[in-house]
Structure formats: C-alpha cells, structure tokens
Design a protein around this motif. Structure first.
Motif, PDB file in Angstrom:
ATOM      1  N   CYS A  29       0.945  -1.279   0.040  1.00 35.45           N
ATOM      2  CA  CYS A  29       0.024   0.031  -0.009  1.00 35.45           C
ATOM      3  C   CYS A  29       1.029   1.135  -0.180  1.00 35.45           C
ATOM      4  O   CYS A  29       1.936   1.311   0.643  1.00 35.45           O
ATOM      5  N   VAL A  30       0.312   2.495  -0.436  1.00 33.46           N
ATOM      6  CA  VAL A  30       0.786   3.604  -0.617  1.00 33.46           C
ATOM      7  C   VAL A  30      -0.170   4.356   0.333  1.00 33.46           C
ATOM      8  O   VAL A  30      -1.054   4.309   0.595  1.00 33.46           O
ATOM      9  N   LEU A  31       0.792   5.372   1.327  1.00 30.11           N
ATOM     10  CA  LEU A  31      -0.186   5.911   2.521  1.00 30.11           C
ATOM     11  C   LEU A  31       0.283   7.449   2.357  1.00 30.11           C
ATOM     12  O   LEU A  31       1.641   7.961   2.110  1.00 30.11           O
ATOM     13  N   GLY A  32      -0.469   8.459   2.385  1.00 29.32           N
ATOM     14  CA  GLY A  32      -0.349   9.946   2.122  1.00 29.32           C
ATOM     15  C   GLY A  32      -0.602  10.592   3.556  1.00 29.32           C
ATOM     16  O   GLY A  32      -1.492  10.222   4.401  1.00 29.32           O
ATOM     17  N   VAL A 138       5.167   5.798   1.677  1.00 31.61           N
ATOM     18  CA  VAL A 138       4.678   7.086   2.405  1.00 31.61           C
ATOM     19  C   VAL A 138       5.100   8.287   1.573  1.00 31.61           C
ATOM     20  O   VAL A 138       6.057   8.627   1.204  1.00 31.61           O
ATOM     21  N   PHE A 139       3.968   9.249   1.309  1.00 34.56           N
ATOM     22  CA  PHE A 139       4.117  10.584   0.812  1.00 34.56           C
ATOM     23  C   PHE A 139       3.804  11.554   1.871  1.00 34.56           C
ATOM     24  O   PHE A 139       2.558  11.256   2.270  1.00 34.56           O
ATOM     25  N   VAL A 140       4.455  12.517   2.155  1.00 36.02           N
ATOM     26  CA  VAL A 140       4.084  13.391   3.249  1.00 36.02           C
ATOM     27  C   VAL A 140       4.314  14.825   2.644  1.00 36.02           C
ATOM     28  O   VAL A 140       5.057  15.479   2.185  1.00 36.02           O
ATOM     29  N   ASP A 141       3.050  15.577   3.186  1.00 36.98           N
ATOM     30  CA  ASP A 141       3.314  17.189   2.787  1.00 36.98           C
ATOM     31  C   ASP A 141       4.061  17.747   3.872  1.00 36.98           C
ATOM     32  O   ASP A 141       3.754  17.426   5.148  1.00 36.98           O
ATOM     33  N   THR A 142       4.906  18.583   3.637  1.00 36.36           N
ATOM     34  CA  THR A 142       6.162  18.799   4.497  1.00 36.36           C
ATOM     35  C   THR A 142       5.815  19.997   5.536  1.00 36.36           C
ATOM     36  O   THR A 142       4.726  20.780   5.291  1.00 36.36           O
ATOM     37  N   VAL A 143       6.423  19.644   6.826  1.00 34.64           N
ATOM     38  CA  VAL A 143       6.295  20.792   7.707  1.00 34.64           C
ATOM     39  C   VAL A 143       7.525  21.199   7.949  1.00 34.64           C
ATOM     40  O   VAL A 143       8.430  20.307   8.604  1.00 34.64           O
ATOM     41  N   GLY A 144       8.204  22.310   7.859  1.00 33.94           N
ATOM     42  CA  GLY A 144       9.680  22.368   8.086  1.00 33.94           C
ATOM     43  C   GLY A 144      10.488  22.285   6.843  1.00 33.94           C
ATOM     44  O   GLY A 144       9.863  21.896   6.014  1.00 33.94           O
ATOM     45  N   THR A 163       9.011   9.671   1.142  1.00 29.92           N
ATOM     46  CA  THR A 163       9.114  11.060   0.155  1.00 29.92           C
ATOM     47  C   THR A 163       8.156  12.113   1.055  1.00 29.92           C
ATOM     48  O   THR A 163       7.228  12.030   1.217  1.00 29.92           O
ATOM     49  N   VAL A 164       9.031  13.205   1.306  1.00 29.50           N
ATOM     50  CA  VAL A 164       8.520  14.376   1.925  1.00 29.50           C
ATOM     51  C   VAL A 164       8.788  15.664   1.043  1.00 29.50           C
ATOM     52  O   VAL A 164       9.865  15.954   0.621  1.00 29.50           O
ATOM     53  N   LYS A 165       7.490  16.148   0.587  1.00 30.09           N
ATOM     54  CA  LYS A 165       7.626  17.293  -0.267  1.00 30.09           C
ATOM     55  C   LYS A 165       6.883  18.505   0.012  1.00 30.09           C
ATOM     56  O   LYS A 165       5.696  18.277   0.370  1.00 30.09           O
TER      57      LYS A 165
END
Length: 299
Positions: A29-32, A138-144, A163-165
């Motif tokens: 699975c891919v997780l956001g 895992v894909f994450v919308d960045t903080v910092g 992946t954080v972007k």
C-alpha cells in the motif's frame, strides 16, 4: 465520520479511523499524510492519513481527488463520501484540540508546533502499521525542511520508502485524499464545537478563524474574559490572542494599583465578591467549579 468523541472532550486529542479494507492487509500500500488547520487561532488542527493498495492507485485518481484547498466544501464532502464507499481506501485522523496545542507550546518544556506535527504524523503512520496495513510507500506534505523531516521519518520506518515534499497534496493523489479527510474533519469539528463555557449571546460567526481575519479578531475581543482568558475553542498561545488578552487585562484594577485614572474600570475582587458587599459571594466562575475550589472564610 463520527466526531462524538471530540464532542465529549475537546481539551485533548482524539483519534478516528475507518475499518481497514481487507485488500490493504494483503497488497502493498501507498499512504499519504496531510493536515488541516495549522494556522488558525480558532479550532483544532487535524492530521490525516489515507492509504490504498498500489495496484488501485489509478482507481483513487479516478475519483478526482485534489488538494482540499482547491475544492469547495460540498466537493470535499462528496469526495470523502466516495472514498468511504470504496472497498480499497482507508483513513485515520488525529484531532488536536486548541487547548492541547497551546499548552504544548507554552509548557515549561517547549513543544513547538513543528515537533507536535512531526510526532502526530509519525504516530498515525505507526497506527496504520499496527492495524495491519501493508504500507510500503509514504508521501508526506512537509512541515519545516523536507530533507530533515524525510530523514527523520525514514529513520523511524527503515523498511518503507518515504517521500516528503512541499505541496505534496497537489502532487500525489494519496496525499490529496488525506488532505480531504483532514479538512472535512476539521470543518465538522468547528461546526459542531461543544462550548463547555456558559457564554451569553454566543456568536458562532467567527469568520475563517485565521488571525488576520477582521471578523475573527472581533469575535476574540467579544469573547475574552480579562482574568480567565478565552474559551477552549481559542489557541491562546497565538500572538493575536495574547495581544487581545493583554489589552483586556490592562482594563482591570488590582487592589494595590496606585493609578488615579481608574474610573469605570472593573476591580479584580469583583470576580469573587459582589460589589459593595463583603457578606454574599457572587456565583463562582467555571474555573473554580471545575477545580473544586471554594472561597476561604478564614486564614
């Protein structure tokens, strides 16, 4: 999405989640990860994860998910309902109350909003793994800084590709789906907020909730208590709220104040005794009732 747990206690945090689709336990699975409500001075911040099997990612895209900020409220609710109706999409939320956010930031040991955000995201990813979701990406919308954040998550989950972007909610459909979940939950939490305070003539038209909104500022000024501060709906650690509280506090008279220009200002003792009477105490403020505090009759 049932927010009844939040309605029972809006002082801390609560976690809500969908059932885990059976296919998400079997297929990779891919997780956001995304959040809603980071900036407002009013209401909770909501972190969300959304996940689906990699082979079904095209089906998720076919739902036309998009960055929640680009969608109308009705569109977000419609898309969330569509995701709920599938047999291959799962989600989980952490709803962080204004009280939790502010007490964390102003505690003796400082816990800033970035750290709180990072830890919440990490906790949700771990929660999905604990529930048996076969997370491989895992894909994450960045903080910092995205590089620092990604390194931290990669260290926490060495077997997962992370992946954080910035703007990940516009780049990756699974993060867009998470942003929709977070925004729908925050909107519902704000609409259904249960004020534990007994506020007279409560006005629920507080604008966007952002500090620079004139309607929000007006609501804060109307609902600040000079001694006891704001309702728990307010993030009292925000500079906007602090400025208003400091201004209101100046309008009270402490008993040892030497200022002569005090006509019309309210004495601090008025919160404990009726003006002009030493015998009959006024009704206790909620602050004292919640803590079981009573007036001292002797020292």
């Amino acid at each position: 999405m049932d927010l009844s747990e939040l309605e029972r206690d809006n002082t801390g945090r609560c976690r809500l989640s969908s059932p885990v689709p059976a296919v998400c336990r079997k297929e990779p699975c891919v997780l956001g990860v995304d959040e809603a409500g980071r900036g407002p001075v009013l209401g909770p911040m909501v972190y969300a994860i959304c996940y689906c099997p990699l082979p079904r990612l095209a089906d998720l895209e076919a739902l036309k998910v998009a960055d929640s900020k680009t969608l109308l409220e009705s569109e977000r609710e419609r898309l969330f309902a569509k995701m709920e109706d599938t047999d291959f999409v799962g989600w989980a939320l952490d709803v962080l109350s204004p009280n939790l956010i502010s007490t964390s930031m102003l505690g003796r040991v400082k816990y800033n909003l970035n750290s709180l955000s990072h830890d919440t995201a990490t906790g949700l990813i771990q929660y999905a793994l604990d529930q048996g979701v076969n997370v491989t990406q895992v894909f994450v919308d960045t903080v910092g800084m995205p590089e620092t954040y990604q390194a931290r998550l990669q260290q926490s989950f060495p077997g997962i590709e992370v992946t954080v972007k910035a703007k990940a909610d516009a780049l990756y459909p699974v993060v867009s789906a998470a942003s929709i979940c977070a925004k729908v939950a925050r909107d519902q939490a704000v609409k259904k907020w249960q004020f534990v305070e007994k506020l007279q003539d409560l006005d629920t038209d507080y604008g966007s909730g952002y500090p620079n909104d004139p309607k929000t500022k007006a609501w804060l000024k109307e609902h600040v208590e000079p001694v006891f501060g704001f309702p728990q709906f307010v993030r009292f650690s925000w500079r906007t709220a602090q400025t208003i509280l400091e201004k209101e506090a100046e309008d009270g008279i402490w008993e040892d104040s030497a200022s002569e220009n005090q006509e019309g200002l309210r004495k601090i003792t008025s919160y404990f005794l009726n003006e002009g009477s030493q015998a009959r105490p006024r009704s206790s403020h909620r602050y004292f009732l919640e803590r079981g505090l009573e007036s001292a009759t002797s020292l």
